[in-house]
Motif scaffolding. Structure first.
Motif, mmCIF file in Angstrom:
data_model
loop_
_atom_site.group_PDB
_atom_site.id
_atom_site.type_symbol
_atom_site.label_atom_id
_atom_site.label_comp_id
_atom_site.label_asym_id
_atom_site.label_seq_id
_atom_site.Cartn_x
_atom_site.Cartn_y
_atom_site.Cartn_z
ATOM 1 N N ALA A 18 0.830 -1.202 0.000
ATOM 2 C CA ALA A 18 0.000 0.000 0.000
ATOM 3 C C ALA A 18 0.868 1.256 0.000
ATOM 4 O O ALA A 18 0.571 2.221 -0.707
ATOM 5 N N LEU A 19 1.939 1.237 0.789
ATOM 6 C CA LEU A 19 2.845 2.382 0.829
ATOM 7 C C LEU A 19 3.498 2.596 -0.531
ATOM 8 O O LEU A 19 3.596 3.728 -1.010
ATOM 9 N N ALA A 20 3.890 1.515 -1.170
ATOM 10 C CA ALA A 20 4.492 1.615 -2.501
ATOM 11 C C ALA A 20 3.503 2.212 -3.497
ATOM 12 O O ALA A 20 3.838 3.120 -4.257
ATOM 13 N N ALA A 21 2.281 1.741 -3.468
ATOM 14 C CA ALA A 21 1.266 2.228 -4.404
ATOM 15 C C ALA A 21 0.951 3.708 -4.173
ATOM 16 O O ALA A 21 0.839 4.476 -5.125
ATOM 17 N N SER A 23 2.854 5.974 -2.602
ATOM 18 C CA SER A 23 4.005 6.875 -2.676
ATOM 19 C C SER A 23 4.638 6.932 -4.062
ATOM 20 O O SER A 23 5.326 7.897 -4.387
ATOM 21 N N GLY A 24 4.423 5.886 -4.852
ATOM 22 C CA GLY A 24 5.100 5.812 -6.140
ATOM 23 C C GLY A 24 6.534 5.338 -6.016
ATOM 24 O O GLY A 24 7.303 5.391 -6.965
ATOM 25 N N VAL A 25 6.900 4.857 -4.835
ATOM 26 C CA VAL A 25 8.236 4.304 -4.576
ATOM 27 C C VAL A 25 8.100 2.783 -4.656
ATOM 28 O O VAL A 25 7.137 2.215 -4.131
ATOM 29 N N SER A 26 9.020 2.122 -5.297
ATOM 30 C CA SER A 26 8.892 0.675 -5.465
ATOM 31 C C SER A 26 8.910 -0.039 -4.117
ATOM 32 O O SER A 26 9.538 0.406 -3.158
ATOM 33 N N ARG A 27 8.196 -1.160 -4.069
ATOM 34 C CA ARG A 27 8.189 -1.959 -2.843
ATOM 35 C C ARG A 27 9.599 -2.427 -2.520
ATOM 36 O O ARG A 27 9.992 -2.499 -1.361
ATOM 37 N N GLY A 28 10.387 -2.719 -3.544
ATOM 38 C CA GLY A 28 11.773 -3.141 -3.336
ATOM 39 C C GLY A 28 12.584 -2.091 -2.595
ATOM 40 O O GLY A 28 13.380 -2.410 -1.712
ATOM 41 N N THR A 29 12.372 -0.836 -2.944
ATOM 42 C CA THR A 29 13.073 0.252 -2.250
ATOM 43 C C THR A 29 12.607 0.347 -0.812
ATOM 44 O O THR A 29 13.418 0.513 0.106
ATOM 45 N N ALA A 52 2.905 9.888 1.526
ATOM 46 C CA ALA A 52 1.986 8.750 1.480
ATOM 47 C C ALA A 52 1.576 8.321 2.880
ATOM 48 O O ALA A 52 0.483 7.796 3.083
ATOM 49 N N LEU A 53 2.459 8.564 3.846
ATOM 50 C CA LEU A 53 2.151 8.228 5.240
ATOM 51 C C LEU A 53 1.379 9.350 5.934
ATOM 52 O O LEU A 53 1.010 9.224 7.099
ATOM 53 N N GLY A 54 1.156 10.453 5.227
ATOM 54 C CA GLY A 54 0.406 11.568 5.796
ATOM 55 C C GLY A 54 1.177 12.308 6.861
ATOM 56 O O GLY A 54 0.592 12.807 7.824
ATOM 57 N N THR A 55 2.487 12.373 6.703
ATOM 58 C CA THR A 55 3.329 13.020 7.695
ATOM 59 C C THR A 55 4.483 13.728 6.987
ATOM 60 O O THR A 55 4.480 13.856 5.777
#
Length: 66
Positions: A18-21, A23-29, A52-55
């Protein structure tokens, strides 16, 4: 650094996927940062994750707890 991202992510009830989706940052990163495999990253990546974390980056890294 990454352990704080993981703490905040889990406190928000988010998965790495969910964070990857969001934020646009890959899950691998995200995995590499959280596991400590990646010791550095760009400010742009941190800003995307924090957003993406709202912070903010400050809230993630310069506060006592989530």
């Amino acid at each position: 650094m990454g352990y704080r991202i993981k703490e905040v992510r889990e406190a928000k009830g988010m998965t790495q996927e969910a964070l990857a989706a969001q934020s646009g940052v890959s899950r691998g990163t995200i995995v590499a940062l959280e596991s400590g495999e990646a010791k550095t990253t760009t400010t742009k990546t941190l800003c995307k994750i924090a957003g993406a974390l709202g912070t903010t980056i400050d809230d993630i890294f310069f506060t006592e707890s989530v």
